[in-house]
Design an enzyme around this catalytic site. Structure first.
Site, PDB file in Angstrom:
ATOM      1  N   GLY A  22       0.864  -1.188   0.000  1.00  0.00           N
ATOM      2  CA  GLY A  22       0.000   0.000   0.000  1.00  0.00           C
ATOM      3  C   GLY A  22       0.896   1.232   0.000  1.00  0.00           C
ATOM      4  NE  ARG A  23      -2.393   5.581   2.119  1.00  0.00           N
ATOM      5  CZ  ARG A  23      -3.721   5.570   2.199  1.00  0.00           C
ATOM      6  NH1 ARG A  23      -4.443   6.219   1.310  1.00  0.00           N
ATOM      7  NH2 ARG A  23      -4.343   4.941   3.170  1.00  0.00           N
ATOM      8  CB  ILE A  24       3.406   2.714   4.703  1.00  0.00           C
ATOM      9  CG1 ILE A  24       2.615   3.928   5.221  1.00  0.00           C
ATOM     10  CG2 ILE A  24       4.715   2.559   5.490  1.00  0.00           C
ATOM     11  CD1 ILE A  24       2.088   3.797   6.634  1.00  0.00           C
ATOM     12  CB  THR A  79       6.551   0.339  10.842  1.00  0.00           C
ATOM     13  OG1 THR A  79       6.376  -0.089   9.485  1.00  0.00           O
ATOM     14  CG2 THR A  79       8.019   0.490  11.146  1.00  0.00           C
ATOM     15  CB  SER A  80       1.852  -2.976  10.390  1.00  0.00           C
ATOM     16  OG  SER A  80       2.098  -4.202  11.050  1.00  0.00           O
ATOM     17  NE  ARG A  81      -2.537   0.356  14.736  1.00  0.00           N
ATOM     18  CZ  ARG A  81      -1.979   1.471  14.256  1.00  0.00           C
ATOM     19  NH1 ARG A  81      -0.682   1.539  14.038  1.00  0.00           N
ATOM     20  NH2 ARG A  81      -2.725   2.534  14.014  1.00  0.00           N
ATOM     21  CD  GLU A 136       2.124  -0.047  20.446  1.00  0.00           C
ATOM     22  OE1 GLU A 136       1.618   1.058  20.192  1.00  0.00           O
ATOM     23  OE2 GLU A 136       2.416  -0.894  19.595  1.00  0.00           O
ATOM     24  CG  HIS A 170       3.155   3.132  17.901  1.00  0.00           C
ATOM     25  ND1 HIS A 170       2.030   2.376  18.112  1.00  0.00           N
ATOM     26  CD2 HIS A 170       3.028   3.618  16.641  1.00  0.00           C
ATOM     27  CE1 HIS A 170       1.248   2.415  17.048  1.00  0.00           C
ATOM     28  NE2 HIS A 170       1.844   3.171  16.122  1.00  0.00           N
ATOM     29  CB  ALA A 216       6.450   4.695  12.376  1.00  0.00           C
TER      30      ALA A 216
HETATM   31  C1  GLV Z   1       0.152   5.123  13.860  1.00  0.00           C
HETATM   32  O1  GLV Z   1       0.406   4.015  14.221  1.00  0.00           O
HETATM   33  C2  GLV Z   1      -0.763   5.388  12.805  1.00  0.00           C
HETATM   34  O2  GLV Z   1      -1.562   4.489  12.463  1.00  0.00           O
HETATM   35  O3  GLV Z   1      -0.740   6.490  12.281  1.00  0.00           O
END
Ligand code: GLV
Length: 332
Positions: A157-159, A238-240, A269, A288, A290
């Site tokens: 996707g975008r990221i 870096t997702s969940r 978390e 968290h 990012a």
């Molecule tokens: C942070 O985790 C976001 O979803 O922007």
């Protein structure tokens, strides 16, 4: 007079913009800590809009507490797994998120985690601080190469696509798995599609997760899938947090069946001090962060405020997550 509640201290640009709307009443939990649930439930009573964080669950209880005049909940995050979307939609409440403005900053952090874990930066810095640096060591801190390695993206996707662009700059071979195939990007940049997650896991030197958290992706990276990764491979999340089974990850890192992990997100978390993952030399955990750059957090704050301003002024929000409600309300 419209009432808005902001659930945390956030970059001022958004709340300031809300306060500049004439006649609006803007209240805020002006602290750097999670608002207690009962305080939240009381604070949202009678609100037309809520500017929320991913720490606030927007469910039936909260929507009920807010009342029927609630029109929009604007999340200061791109992920919105804290929203119970069907419940919001059923009540005609628009949800919004903050995509795009954080894409590159998040991709930068994913890449930073790749570099830090591959080249053992935290361990190396600790070594210097501990006064252990006495000579140039031919056998010290031998890491993994990033350049010319294979970058495996779970989600383009975008990221994911922004991480792929960074990988291409390091001469990496980029492979990906996504339920939605991106032939345009394959043709334009030479990224290679694999028709299963498992194939990516077996081939990649770096596996970077870019999927939302859903019932299907919860513990996607379980013991069986971690075992498919190369012993020299590195997992980046870096997702969940819950996309990775933390016990299985601990076992894999401890046994050395994968080489390292770089985590911006964890389950639970925050990760408590003393969590087994924090005892490992090959697990880098950051809290968290990012999207945490000055510019990006300002942009997120402003976008969340703009979404609220639009809806309460009778216009469509810029970035809704339940577009059907926007259409039902006839907002443009
Ligand atoms: C942070 O985790 C976001 O979803 O922007």
């Amino acid at each position: 007079m419209p009432k808005v509640f902001v659930t945390r201290r956030i970059p001022e640009v958004g709340p300031q913009k809300l306060r500049r709307q004439s006649g609006w009443e803007v209240a805020q939990w002006d602290r750097d800590e999670v608002i207690p649930r009962d305080t939240l439930l009381q604070s949202v009573r009678g609100c037309d809009a809520i500017l929320s964080l991913l720490t606030e669950r927007i469910d039936a209880e909260l929507l009920e507490a807010a009342g029927p005049q609630l029109q929009v909940v604007a999340n200061l995050a791109v992920g919105f797994d804290n929203f119970v979307v069907p419940e919001m939609s059923r009540r005609g409440v628009i949800g919004t998120n903050t995509p795009d403005v954080l894409t590159d900053t998040t991709a930068d952090l994913a890449f930073a985690l790749m570099m830090a874990t591959a080249r053992m930066l935290p361990q190396a810095q600790k070594y210097v601080l501990d006064g252990k640096w006495t000579t140039w060591e031919p056998l010290g801190f031998l890491g993994q190469d990033i350049h010319h390695a294979t970058l495996g993206l779970i989600g383009l996707g975008r990221i994911g696509a922004a991480v792929a662009r960074r990988g291409a700059g390091f001469d990496m071979k980029v492979i990906y798995y996504d339920a939605y195939r991106r032939q345009d990007l394959e043709q334009q940049f030479g990224y290679q599609y694999r028709d299963s997650l498992e194939t990516v896991l077996g081939e990649a030197d770096f596996v970077s997760l870019h999927t939302p958290l859903t019932d299907e992706t919860r513990h996607l990276m379980n013991a069986q899938r971690l075992a498919m990764m190369k012993p020299t491979a590195i997992l980046i999340n870096t997702s969940r947090g819950p996309v990775v089974d933390p016990q299985a990850l601990y076992q894999a890192l401890k046994a050395g069946t994968i080489w390292a992990a770089g985590l911006d997100v964890t389950e639970p978390e925050p990760l408590p001090v003393g969590d087994p993952l924090l005892t490992l030399h090959n697990c880098l955990v950051v809290p968290h962060i990012a999207s945490a750059s000055v510019n990006t957090r300002n942009a997120m704050s402003e976008l969340a405020a703009d979404n609220i301003i639009n809806v309460l002024s009778g216009r469509a929000p810029k970035t809704p997550v339940n577009r059907e409600v926007v259409e039902q309300k006839g907002l443009r």
